[in-house]
Design an enzyme around this catalytic site. Sequence first.
Site, PDB file in Angstrom:
ATOM      1  N   LYS A 250       3.953 -15.318   2.377  1.00  0.00           N
ATOM      2  CA  LYS A 250       3.643 -16.132   1.086  1.00  0.00           C
ATOM      3  C   LYS A 250       5.243 -16.317   0.728  1.00  0.00           C
ATOM      4  O   LYS A 250       5.475 -15.881  -0.415  1.00  0.00           O
ATOM      5  CB  LYS A 250       2.932 -15.240   0.222  1.00  0.00           C
ATOM      6  CG  LYS A 250       2.452 -15.928  -0.991  1.00  0.00           C
ATOM      7  CD  LYS A 250       1.392 -16.908  -0.905  1.00  0.00           C
ATOM      8  CE  LYS A 250       1.024 -17.657  -2.214  1.00  0.00           C
ATOM      9  NZ  LYS A 250       0.357 -19.044  -1.967  1.00  0.00           N
TER      10      LYS A 250
ATOM     11  N   ASP B 184      -5.091  -6.994   6.092  1.00  0.00           N
ATOM     12  CA  ASP B 184      -6.204  -6.030   5.872  1.00  0.00           C
ATOM     13  C   ASP B 184      -7.328  -6.952   5.422  1.00  0.00           C
ATOM     14  O   ASP B 184      -8.609  -7.097   6.138  1.00  0.00           O
ATOM     15  CB  ASP B 184      -5.856  -5.303   4.384  1.00  0.00           C
ATOM     16  CG  ASP B 184      -6.945  -4.312   3.966  1.00  0.00           C
ATOM     17  OD1 ASP B 184      -7.993  -4.179   5.100  1.00  0.00           O
ATOM     18  OD2 ASP B 184      -6.911  -3.731   2.965  1.00  0.00           O
TER      19      ASP B 184
ATOM     20  N   TYR C 139       0.949  -1.211  -0.074  1.00  0.00           N
ATOM     21  CA  TYR C 139      -0.011   0.122   0.035  1.00  0.00           C
ATOM     22  C   TYR C 139       0.838   1.133   0.130  1.00  0.00           C
ATOM     23  O   TYR C 139       0.271   2.224  -0.348  1.00  0.00           O
ATOM     24  CB  TYR C 139      -0.985   0.013   1.230  1.00  0.00           C
ATOM     25  CG  TYR C 139      -1.867  -0.999   1.183  1.00  0.00           C
ATOM     26  CD1 TYR C 139      -2.413  -1.742  -0.146  1.00  0.00           C
ATOM     27  CD2 TYR C 139      -2.513  -1.255   2.407  1.00  0.00           C
ATOM     28  CE1 TYR C 139      -3.319  -2.857   0.156  1.00  0.00           C
ATOM     29  CE2 TYR C 139      -3.751  -2.279   2.436  1.00  0.00           C
ATOM     30  CZ  TYR C 139      -3.920  -3.142   1.355  1.00  0.00           C
ATOM     31  OH  TYR C 139      -4.799  -4.136   1.215  1.00  0.00           O
TER      32      TYR C 139
END
Length: 358
Positions: free
Chosen positions: A192, A248, A143
Site C-alpha cells: 500500500k 493473512d 501483528y
Amino acid sequence: MGVYNIAVIKGDGIGPDVVNEELKVLGRIGEKFGHTFNFTDVLLGGAAIDATGGPIPEETIEICKNSDSVLLGAVGGPKWDHMPGELRPERGLLGIRSALGLYANLRPAVIHKALASASPIKPEIIGDSLDILVVRELTGGIYFGEHGYRSGKYGEEAYDIENYSEFEIKRIARVAFESAMKRNKNVTSVDKSNVLESSKLWRKVVIEMSKDYPEVELNHMYVDNAAMQLVRNPKQFDVILTSNIFGDILSDEASQITGSIGMLPSASLADGAFGLYEPIHGSAPDIAGQNLANPIATILSGAMMLRYSFGLEQEAKVIEDAVEEVLNNNIRTGDIADENSVRVGTREMGQAVLDAIG
Ligand code: NAD
C-alpha cells in the site's frame, strides 16, 4: 538416499486422523526411494494441555528444534474453549511458530482440474485449474509491532504499529523470488505504498532484490486492487509476495476461491531448510475420529516438506501426481464429493493415494 528426523504434532480433533495418512504416504515414499524418515510424536495444543497443563511444553520446542522439520495436523477444539488466553491451544500454535523462527508462510491456492466446479468463481474465469502461491511474511509487521493505548484529543486511543526492517523484507522477498524460479517466474508484490511508509520501503527493497533474479518478472499491486483482482482474474497470479497482515487476508481469500478447505497445504519456513508443514484447515471437531476428514491437504503438506526442507522434488511430485490421479478417478471424501463420486473415508483416501504411488 537420506535420513530425516521429523517431529510430528498430530494435535487435536481430526489432526491425528489426517496425519496418520500423511505418515503412511511418507513411509511409502521412503521405501520407494530408499530414504529413512524417523518420526517423533510431540504434544501441542489441547493434547498438551491435557497431558502437561500447558499448550506448548518445553520438550516439544526442544525436539522440534533438534529435528529436520515438523509436521502438524491441527490444534484446538470446544473442550479447551473456556481456557484463559495464554492457556488456549492456539497459543501453542503462535508459540511454536515464533520459537522456531518461522518467518515465511507459503500457501498454495490450487484448483485441481477434477474439482474446478467446486470453485465459487465462474468457470469462464477460472478455466479448468488454478495455481497461485501466496508468500506471506509471518513474524513482523503490525501483528508484532508496538501496541498500546494512550489518551488523545478525543479521549482514549489505541494504536498498532506497522514496522518492517530492510532485513525482514529482504529475507521474505528472497523466498518469493526463489519460489517463483521453481514455478512460472512471476512475482506480484502487494503493498500500500501510495499511503504507507512501511510499504514504500517494502517496494524499494523488493525492486532491489529483483535485480538478483533477472528471469523473474516482477510487478506491484496495491492491496485493495489485489483483493479485487483475485476474484476478477485470479489466473494472472503466479507468486504473490506480501506482508503479514495483507497476507493473512489475501491467503484466506485465495484459499476460498479454490472452494475446498480440505485440499490445501501450507509451509512455514525458517532460515535454512527448516520448516513446519500443516494443512490450512483447523481441527474440525464436528467430524473428528469418524473417518470423515479429507487427508489430502495434510498429505500435500508432506509433499511440500519433501520439496522445501529436503529438496526431494521428484518424491514430492510423485505424491502430488498420486493425489491428482485419485481425484481423476473420482474418489472423494464427503467434503469434495458430488453425485458421481466414489465416496470414501479418511483411511480409504489415504490408501487410494498409496495405491496410486504404487
Ligand atoms: P475448521 O477448519 O476446523 O472447520 C471448518 C469446517 O470445515 C468444518 O465444517 C469442518 O468439518 C470442515 N473441514 C475442515 N477440515 C476438513 C477436512 N480435512 N475434511 C473435511 N472437512 C473439513 O475451522 P473451525 O471450525 O473454525 O475451527 C475448529 C477448531 O480448529 C477451533 O478450535 C479452531 O481454533 C481450530 N483451528 C486450528 C487451526 C490450526 O491448527 N492451524 C486453524 C484453524 C482453526
